[in-house]
Motif scaffolding. Structure first.
Motif, short mmCIF file in Angstrom:
data_model
loop_
_atom_site.label_atom_id
_atom_site.label_comp_id
_atom_site.label_asym_id
_atom_site.label_seq_id
_atom_site.Cartn_x
_atom_site.Cartn_y
_atom_site.Cartn_z
N VAL A 11 0.90 -1.14 0.15
CA VAL A 11 0.02 0.03 -0.02
C VAL A 11 0.91 1.39 0.01
O VAL A 11 1.67 1.59 0.92
CB VAL A 11 -0.72 0.10 1.35
CG1 VAL A 11 -1.96 1.14 1.24
CG2 VAL A 11 -1.90 -1.34 1.40
N GLY A 12 1.06 1.94 -1.15
CA GLY A 12 1.75 3.00 -1.13
C GLY A 12 2.66 3.19 -2.30
O GLY A 12 3.44 2.04 -2.30
N GLY A 13 2.62 3.91 -3.39
CA GLY A 13 3.53 3.82 -4.71
C GLY A 13 4.50 4.94 -4.56
O GLY A 13 5.01 5.49 -5.56
N GLY A 14 5.15 5.34 -3.55
CA GLY A 14 6.47 6.24 -3.41
C GLY A 14 7.51 5.28 -3.91
O GLY A 14 7.67 4.25 -4.11
N ILE A 15 8.58 5.99 -3.56
CA ILE A 15 9.90 5.28 -3.92
C ILE A 15 10.23 4.01 -2.98
O ILE A 15 10.73 2.88 -3.39
CB ILE A 15 11.17 6.28 -3.82
CG1 ILE A 15 12.41 5.36 -4.65
CG2 ILE A 15 11.41 6.66 -2.29
CD1 ILE A 15 13.50 6.40 -4.68
N MET A 16 9.51 3.92 -1.84
CA MET A 16 9.80 2.66 -0.90
C MET A 16 8.99 1.70 -1.54
O MET A 16 9.43 0.53 -1.65
CB MET A 16 9.47 3.29 0.49
CG MET A 16 10.12 4.51 0.90
SD MET A 16 11.72 4.46 1.33
CE MET A 16 12.11 5.87 1.78
N GLY A 17 7.91 1.82 -1.64
CA GLY A 17 6.79 0.91 -2.15
C GLY A 17 7.13 0.36 -3.57
O GLY A 17 7.35 -0.90 -3.82
N SER A 18 7.47 1.36 -4.40
CA SER A 18 7.74 0.81 -5.91
C SER A 18 8.93 0.08 -5.81
O SER A 18 9.30 -0.91 -6.49
CB SER A 18 7.79 2.13 -6.61
OG SER A 18 6.81 3.01 -6.65
N ALA A 19 10.27 0.64 -4.91
CA ALA A 19 11.25 -0.24 -5.08
C ALA A 19 11.26 -1.56 -4.44
O ALA A 19 11.82 -2.55 -4.94
CB ALA A 19 12.41 0.52 -4.37
#
Length: 392
Positions: A11-19
């Motif tokens: 849940v969450g598509g910032g750099i943490m989630g996407s990476a």
């Protein structure tokens, strides 16, 4: 309605989630990533773009080192250029009051594999002639640099999707429940998603999700104050940041090859997670311009062409929440990076993928566990934080 299933829901598509989605696919795990807006739209895409290690909480350096190794391999790893430049980074202070702190940090950082070179006096003037006369010393990290935050998270997301991850943008989570050994996530439009493992990487919105699992956190949302000038001839390749006990003196800037000067720092502005908005305060921009002229006099009288902000999440001890839930099996967290998470993003993704896949990680993350909020922080840790941790 069909329920989509995977090994892991993020849940969450910032750099943490996407990476994390990308590295989980590298490990052969099926992934569903849910983002309420667009990938990298909030803090991951609106920050300064600093890829720096110095100035961090010392036990965070193993994670920062792991992340830097990934930054240096990104074009080969994900197939895209996110404009990472290992241009070097200097951390400066005014006068002599904090020179000892810079020297002490440089000595301690060597234990963690971060080599810093101290400059002062005529040697500093010769190496960094653009610095203003009030600058008393500089700590130089030659391997650090900067990248384009608007490119990084979407690039990781595209690479994850090419490798088979299911990416759902404009998908807002309504509720998360347990169904046997699985997490059942319902979106506001009625779509359902299920997986035995879940990562909450929702930035300033993560506290509401933590509360659903009886793990409340004291998260505060704030807006970074950013700006960019008109282009001028390219010549300042090193990223520059000021360390100071006074918020109004803290400033950082970098020049990109197109010639523009990107700057930030000082006080943070208001942010409203429910509205997904953060605002730049004109008084902050005016102070930044004064501090920019003080730090690098040659940059006086440049025209500012744009200012912006984003919704960032801050924790009371200025450290992120990262690692497994203390209460719920299969639940993991990676949020609250307090304005200095961009450099860590690829490393966080790699570590969280390793942790979710194997149940352990080779990079120490104990200081960042959510369980720390149920006990008193040791006095020694508080002292370290007060002396060394700084905003991006």
């Amino acid at each position: 309605m069909t329920t989509r299933q995977a090994d892991v829901i993020i849940v969450g598509g910032g750099i943490m989630g996407s990476a994390t989605a990308f590295f989980l696919r590298q490990r052969g795990r099926s992934v569903i990533l849910l983002e309420r807006g667009l990938l990298g739209q909030q803090a991951s895409g609106t920050n300064f773009g600093n890829v720096r290690r110095q100035g961090r909480f010392l036990p965070q350096l193993p994670l920062a080192n792991r992340s830097l190794d990934i930054w240096r391999r990104l074009p080969q790893l994900i197939g895209e250029d996110v404009e990472f430049l290992p241009s070097g980074h200097i951390r400066v202070c005014y006068g002599q009051d904090r020179v000892g702190m810079l020297e002490e940090y440089a000595l301690a950082a060597r234990t963690y594999g971060l080599d810093l070179e101290m400059f002062a006096g005529e040697r500093m003037r010769a190496r960094f002639p653009f610095l203003g006369p009030e600058v008393g010393a500089a700590s130089y990290s030659p391997l650090d640099g900067h990248a384009n935050p608007r490119l990084a998270a979407p690039a990781f997301g595209r690479a994850a999707a090419k490798n088979g991850a299911q990416i759902f943008e404009n998908t807002e989570v309504d509720a998360i429940t347990r169904q046997g050994d699985d997490f059942l996530v319902s979106a506001t439009d009625g779509r359902l998603f299920k997986a035995p493992a879940m990562l909450v990487a929702a930035g300033a919105w993560a506290d509401k999700l933590c509360l659903q699992f009886d793990e409340p956190v004291d998260l505060v949302a704030r807006g970074p104050q950013m700006g960019v000038t008109e282009p001028v001839p390219y010549g300042l390749k090193t990223v520059v940041g000021v360390t100071s006990p006074r918020d109004e003196e803290i400033l950082y800037f970098r020049q990109i090859p197109r010639g523009n000067i990107i700057f930030g720092g000082g006080g943070r502005g208001p942010a409203y997670p429910d509205l997904r908005r953060a605002y730049v305060m004109p008084k902050n921009t005016l102070n930044q311009l004064r501090q920019l002229q003080r730090l690098a006099p040659a940059l006086a009288n440049l025209n500012v062409i744009r200012v912006w902000s984003g919704v960032e999440s801050y924790m009371p001890d200025d450290l992120p929440v990262m690692g497994p839930s203390a209460r719920v099996s299969g639940l993991h967290y990676a949020f609250g990076f307090c304005g200095h998470g961009f450099q860590l993003g690829p490393g966080v993704g790699d570590v969280m993928a390793e942790l979710i896949d194997t149940g352990r990680t080779t990079t120490p993350i104990e200081p960042f566990l959510i369980s720390r909020f149920s006990k008193q922080m040791p006095a020694q840790a508080e002292l370290i934080l007060d002396k060394f941790v700084e905003q991006e």
